[in-house]
Design an enzyme around this catalytic site. Structure first.
Site, PDB file in Angstrom:
ATOM      1  N   ARG A 171     103.251  56.854 -36.293  1.00 20.78           N
ATOM      2  CA  ARG A 171     104.043  57.009 -35.079  1.00 20.78           C
ATOM      3  C   ARG A 171     105.331  57.733 -35.469  1.00 20.78           C
ATOM      4  O   ARG A 171     105.760  57.670 -36.632  1.00 20.78           O
ATOM      5  CB  ARG A 171     104.382  55.647 -34.466  1.00 20.78           C
ATOM      6  N   LYS A 195     105.503  48.872 -35.725  1.00 24.09           N
ATOM      7  CA  LYS A 195     105.409  48.295 -34.387  1.00 24.09           C
ATOM      8  C   LYS A 195     104.862  46.869 -34.461  1.00 24.09           C
ATOM      9  O   LYS A 195     103.878  46.608 -35.142  1.00 24.09           O
ATOM     10  CB  LYS A 195     104.489  49.167 -33.514  1.00 24.09           C
ATOM     11  N   HIS A 234     102.494  62.266 -30.789  1.00 26.31           N
ATOM     12  CA  HIS A 234     101.468  61.226 -30.789  1.00 26.31           C
ATOM     13  C   HIS A 234     100.061  61.825 -30.781  1.00 26.31           C
ATOM     14  O   HIS A 234      99.106  61.161 -31.180  1.00 26.31           O
ATOM     15  CB  HIS A 234     101.671  60.279 -29.601  1.00 26.31           C
ATOM     16  N   ARG A 271      98.687  61.769 -34.211  1.00 22.26           N
ATOM     17  CA  ARG A 271      98.164  60.443 -34.605  1.00 22.26           C
ATOM     18  C   ARG A 271      96.780  60.235 -34.000  1.00 22.26           C
ATOM     19  O   ARG A 271      95.862  59.761 -34.670  1.00 22.26           O
ATOM     20  CB  ARG A 271      99.145  59.366 -34.133  1.00 22.26           C
ATOM     21  N   HIS A 322      96.594  48.594 -35.427  1.00 20.66           N
ATOM     22  CA  HIS A 322      96.241  48.010 -34.132  1.00 20.66           C
ATOM     23  C   HIS A 322      95.926  46.523 -34.282  1.00 20.66           C
ATOM     24  O   HIS A 322      95.212  46.122 -35.205  1.00 20.66           O
ATOM     25  CB  HIS A 322      95.013  48.720 -33.542  1.00 20.66           C
ATOM     26  N   TYR A 337      88.849  55.639 -29.332  1.00 15.27           N
ATOM     27  CA  TYR A 337      88.594  56.918 -30.011  1.00 15.27           C
ATOM     28  C   TYR A 337      87.107  57.266 -30.043  1.00 15.27           C
ATOM     29  O   TYR A 337      86.765  58.430 -30.233  1.00 15.27           O
ATOM     30  CB  TYR A 337      89.177  56.895 -31.429  1.00 15.27           C
TER      31      TYR A 337
END
Length: 347
Positions: A204, A229, A294, A297, A320, A329
């Site tokens: 990120r 994050k 982004h 990424r 995640h 994805y």
């Protein structure tokens, strides 16, 4: 084409938000306006608040509203509560701004008297009327629910506050050829290294700018991402190619505190400047898509999946919490889709 313009505040700066239905022609027109920016949070394009733009988009100033005295005190109290729970600076800012918007709407009503119907009315009369995004509405819901857990006397029933139906948006992905063009667009080694590292490790923007030289472990070929994050640490592998680029960069620039520093030594590189670096790269190679950092990424994750990397490893690399987040994805990977033969070819 129906559109609406409204004055908003972004990072303490007065801006003009332009609301319109999704339309490629209008998007291109807005993008060509000097100083135009996209707000992911609000889901809207916005322009500098200038006399020319006010005339062009027929802006008429309306009285500025504020929360009540009680509302201001409650927002400050909520902020201290978030600080004590060690929420990140960006989360605190997002939640307090969202709560401020909500309590401004009800600045003549005592907080203890606010009900679930008031939340519904706010959604309908403010969020929907102003064409604000579902993601912004979801942030409002998060802020309201969290705020009212800290209020002792309230008429709000937290479990009955509904969220907007989640938009099923697919991540934007670039081809490997497009990524290569973007990463090779800059001759400036610093700019090239920053963009390359985002793609090479699936970072990120904030994670990249928070990196320090000590986070690069060249002996183990990994990069340590500290307090990423969700306050989670994780590691990402460093390819020999990106490690060589980092060594060249370090030799020339000799960063002190942060790996990528701004004009002032010891201060991190500015995120808006990095967005501009990407924008310049796109212009140089003639890519007209509205690419953001982004996207690199997203492209990293999709290209890994297409090369046969297990989804569980991709989930770890991206940081995640849920595998469902990573599974999106699979919907943009072309590995299987390209094998399907269209019936049109048999006509």
């Amino acid at each position: 084409m129906n559109w609406k313009a409204q004055l908003i505040k972004r990072r303490g700066e007065s801006r003009i938000a332009i609301y319109f239905e999704k339309n490629p022609d209008w998007t291109d027109r807005i993008k060509q306006q000097e100083g135009s920016r996209w707000s992911q949070t609000l889901g809207v394009w916005h322009l500098p608040d200038t006399f020319e733009n006010r005339m062009k988009f027929q802006i008429v100033e309306t009285p500025i509203r504020h929360p009540s005295t009680e509302g201001i005190a409650q927002i400050e109290k909520f902020k201290h509560w978030l600080l004590s729970r060690r929420y990140s600076e960006s989360t605190i800012k997002t939640y307090t701004e969202a709560l401020k918007s909500f309590l401004t709407f009800y600045n003549e009503k005592p907080v203890a008297e606010i009900t679930n119907n008031d939340v519904i009315r706010y959604n309908n009369e403010y969020i929907l009327n102003n064409n604000l995004s579902a993601s912004y509405q979801n942030q409002i819901v998060n802020a309201i629910k969290l705020f009212f857990t800290t209020v002792l006397d309230t008429k709000i029933e937290l479990d009955k506050i509904h969220r907007p139906k989640r938009e099923k948006l697919l991540p934007n992905v670039l081809s490997k050829e497009e990524v290569k063009l973007i990463l090779n667009a800059h001759s400036n080694l610093k700019h090239k290294t920053m963009l390359s590292l985002i793609y090479a490790c699936g970072l990120r923007c904030g994670e990249l700018l928070a990196l320090k030289p000590v986070h690069i472990d060249s002996k183990r070929n990994i990069v340590m991402l500290k307090s990423a994050k969700g306050k989670k640490d994780r590691i990402a592998p460093l390819s020999p190619k990106i490690l060589e680029m980092l060594r060249d960069y370090y030799t020339i620039h000799k960063p002190t505190t942060y790996l990528f520093e701004g004009q002032i030594s010891g201060s991190p590189y500015d995120s808006r400047s990095l967005q501009l670096v990407l924008k310049q790269a796109l212009k140089k190679v003639g890519i007209l898509k509205p690419v953001t950092l982004h996207w690199l990424r997203h492209s990293f994750a999709t290209h890994l999946l297409e090369s046969g990397t297990d989804l569980r490893y991709i989930q770890e690399l991206l940081g995640h919490n849920s595998s469902k987040t990573t599974e999106i994805y699979t919907h943009v990977s072309t590995k299987s889709i390209q094998q399907i033969k269209s019936p049109f070819d048999d006509l």
